[in-house]
Design an enzyme around this catalytic site. Structure first.
Site, short mmCIF file in Angstrom:
data_model
loop_
_atom_site.label_atom_id
_atom_site.label_comp_id
_atom_site.label_asym_id
_atom_site.label_seq_id
_atom_site.Cartn_x
_atom_site.Cartn_y
_atom_site.Cartn_z
N GLU A 154 -4.23 8.06 -7.52
CA GLU A 154 -5.54 8.75 -7.57
C GLU A 154 -5.34 10.10 -8.25
OE1 GLU A 154 -4.47 7.39 -3.47
OE2 GLU A 154 -3.30 7.72 -5.16
N CYS B 191 -2.84 8.80 0.66
CA CYS B 191 -1.86 9.42 1.47
C CYS B 191 -2.49 11.00 1.39
CB CYS B 191 -0.59 9.74 0.52
SG CYS B 191 -0.74 10.87 -1.06
N CYS C 111 -3.09 13.14 -1.67
CA CYS C 111 -4.34 12.56 -2.41
C CYS C 111 -5.66 12.89 -1.45
CB CYS C 111 -4.18 11.21 -2.83
SG CYS C 111 -2.70 10.87 -3.94
#
Length: 171
Positions: A63, A91, A94
């Site tokens: 990302e 996560c 991100c």
């Protein structure tokens, strides 16, 4: 592999297939196979895959790489009205990036039970104090996105097992 930059995408599945191609690139260099593309007005403007090991950069998640690429291309760190397609649920790091970049929409494939911050381990985007909201859709090509991860980790387990079997025992 050819870069997807500038390609037109007709729908979420075709964009996710491009993200899966990015994940395959990560797989081929020994990185955890997560891939991402950024689409604005039906055109891919950013792409990336996981590369924290090879780039020696702990923030080099797919990302992050794709959004950095898109920001440079459009000349703005705010990437409003764009959609990020990523093969695995983001996560916490991100997820924060998506908020700060002002992405309008997130589409992801497989959930990430251990570290997913959208619906699995935590629900970052549901926090009331956030100053940006985005549309979220999960499960696009989930089986394919999950399969590449499973294949990667199975290969790693097999390699570790072979290494153990060929190592001299300490008797």
């Amino acid at each position: 592999m050819l870069s997807p930059i500038g390609l037109l995408v007709a729908d979420d599945e075709s964009a996710m297939r491009l993200a899966l191609q990015q994940a395959q690139q990560a797989f081929s260099v020994g990185e955890v196979p997560v891939g991402a593309v950024v689409v604005l007005d039906g055109v891919v403007i950013g792409a990336g895959f996981n590369c924290p090991i090879t780039s020696l950069d702990p923030s080099a998640h797919a990302e992050m790489v794709a959004l950095r690429d898109a920001a440079k291309r459009i000349g703005n760190y705010r990437i409003a009205d764009a959609t990020l397609y990523v093969t695995v649920e983001p996560c916490t790091m991100c997820s924060g990036l998506l908020i700060h970049s002002r992405i309008s929409r997130l589409v992801y494939g497989a959930t990430e039970p251990k570290a997913g911050a959208v619906e699995s381990a935590s629900q970052v985007f549901s926090q009331p104090w956030l100053n940006h909201r985005l549309d979220i859709e999960g499960g696009v090509l989930a089986a394919e996105c999950s399969e590449i991860m499973s294949d990667f980790f199975q290969l790693r387990r097999d390699a570790k097992k072979r290494l153990k079997q060929t190592s001299p025992s300490k008797d």
